[in-house]
Design a protein around this motif. Sequence first.
Motif, mmCIF file in Angstrom:
data_model
loop_
_atom_site.group_PDB
_atom_site.id
_atom_site.type_symbol
_atom_site.label_atom_id
_atom_site.label_comp_id
_atom_site.label_asym_id
_atom_site.label_seq_id
_atom_site.Cartn_x
_atom_site.Cartn_y
_atom_site.Cartn_z
ATOM 1 N N SER A 55 15.902 4.198 4.209
ATOM 2 C CA SER A 55 16.089 2.763 4.354
ATOM 3 C C SER A 55 16.057 2.066 3.003
ATOM 4 N N MET A 56 15.177 2.508 2.112
ATOM 5 C CA MET A 56 15.088 1.938 0.766
ATOM 6 C C MET A 56 16.397 2.141 0.004
ATOM 7 N N ILE A 57 16.946 3.337 0.070
ATOM 8 C CA ILE A 57 18.177 3.625 -0.666
ATOM 9 C C ILE A 57 19.333 2.795 -0.120
ATOM 10 N N ARG A 58 19.415 2.652 1.200
ATOM 11 C CA ARG A 58 20.457 1.801 1.786
ATOM 12 C C ARG A 58 20.354 0.372 1.247
ATOM 13 N N SER A 59 19.131 -0.153 1.236
ATOM 14 C CA SER A 59 18.918 -1.527 0.802
ATOM 15 C C SER A 59 19.265 -1.706 -0.678
ATOM 16 N N LEU A 60 18.866 -0.752 -1.506
ATOM 17 C CA LEU A 60 19.193 -0.819 -2.930
ATOM 18 C C LEU A 60 20.696 -0.742 -3.158
ATOM 19 N N TYR A 61 21.362 0.126 -2.395
ATOM 20 C CA TYR A 61 22.812 0.253 -2.549
ATOM 21 C C TYR A 61 23.522 -1.028 -2.132
ATOM 22 N N ILE A 102 -2.988 -7.817 -8.023
ATOM 23 C CA ILE A 102 -1.715 -7.533 -8.691
ATOM 24 C C ILE A 102 -0.847 -6.754 -7.712
ATOM 25 N N HIS A 103 0.223 -7.383 -7.272
ATOM 26 C CA HIS A 103 1.176 -6.739 -6.369
ATOM 27 C C HIS A 103 2.337 -6.240 -7.222
ATOM 28 N N ILE A 104 2.501 -4.925 -7.294
ATOM 29 C CA ILE A 104 3.463 -4.341 -8.231
ATOM 30 C C ILE A 104 4.795 -3.968 -7.596
ATOM 31 N N GLY A 105 4.996 -4.247 -6.318
ATOM 32 C CA GLY A 105 6.220 -3.823 -5.649
ATOM 33 C C GLY A 105 5.919 -2.639 -4.746
ATOM 34 N N TYR A 106 6.928 -1.948 -4.353
ATOM 35 C CA TYR A 106 8.271 -1.742 -4.854
ATOM 36 C C TYR A 106 9.233 -2.878 -4.448
ATOM 37 N N PRO A 107 10.400 -2.926 -5.142
ATOM 38 C CA PRO A 107 11.451 -3.815 -4.663
ATOM 39 C C PRO A 107 11.900 -3.412 -3.253
ATOM 40 N N LYS A 108 12.482 -4.368 -2.553
ATOM 41 C CA LYS A 108 13.037 -4.145 -1.211
ATOM 42 C C LYS A 108 11.970 -3.784 -0.181
#
Length: 261
Positions: free
Chosen positions: A121-127, A8-14
């Motif tokens: 980097s995660m926040i940049r990608s989400l934005y 089960i791969h749950i993420g995270y997104p991005k």
Amino acid sequence: MINTSLLIHIGYPKTGTTWLQRAVFTESNGYTPLGQDVKDMGWDFIYGYEENDSPFAFNSQHTIQKIEQAVQAAPSFPVISNEDLTGHPLCGGIAGRDIANKLSDVFEKPRILITIREQTSMIRSLYEHYIRTGGICSISAFLKTQNETQIPFFNPAVFEYDRLISYYQDLFGKENVLVLPYELLRNDLPEFLAKISMFTEIDIDLTNIDTSSQNTSDISLSHAAILLRHLNILWGPRRNHNMRTGPGTIQSSRKFWRALS
């Protein structure tokens, strides 16, 4: 409960989830996506029986029966991969604990894969994703939205990965939880895949992997994104000061972004 070995791969997104779902978790690599696609069974734990169903519709016995049938029909190692299983970060990750508890009601000792990403980097990608889908607020406003009536509902605690990781380790055992950074996928794909292979005891042949669709670029806040945000402000009505609404806006934004890419 289901005691069959499965991933089960749950993420995270991005964190390269879409690429993993399309290029790695496939029959040709020794994995069988459960359901119509690899994300399908994950929706039961997020929404209920079906996508967009009530979360209160979740029934562990119904889900166990449904997944057991799919597992029995699987010709190779079963896998579920859905990045929203962590609790979507644009919703503050508020459903993450509840989803984990639902998984523990259904599975005895699954193998849990968690992919993470350096937080800036995660926040940049989400934005960037938010802007591409019609968002209008600046990055500073985006990071300050902690009112649950707003979209996005940003909560920096969602990026305290250790909390989610520890919770899954407590539920399923440390030996059944693998955490991999997105940066390893970017910088050393063979090593990244080797760790998944060892964890699932499935030999992944790198020559079978299609890397042409692998999106591993580190997204920065570009001039194009800034321009697109202002265009989003101009196009049509909005629900609140954070989120543009309407499929026309979203489609236009996507076309504009592709033209600039």
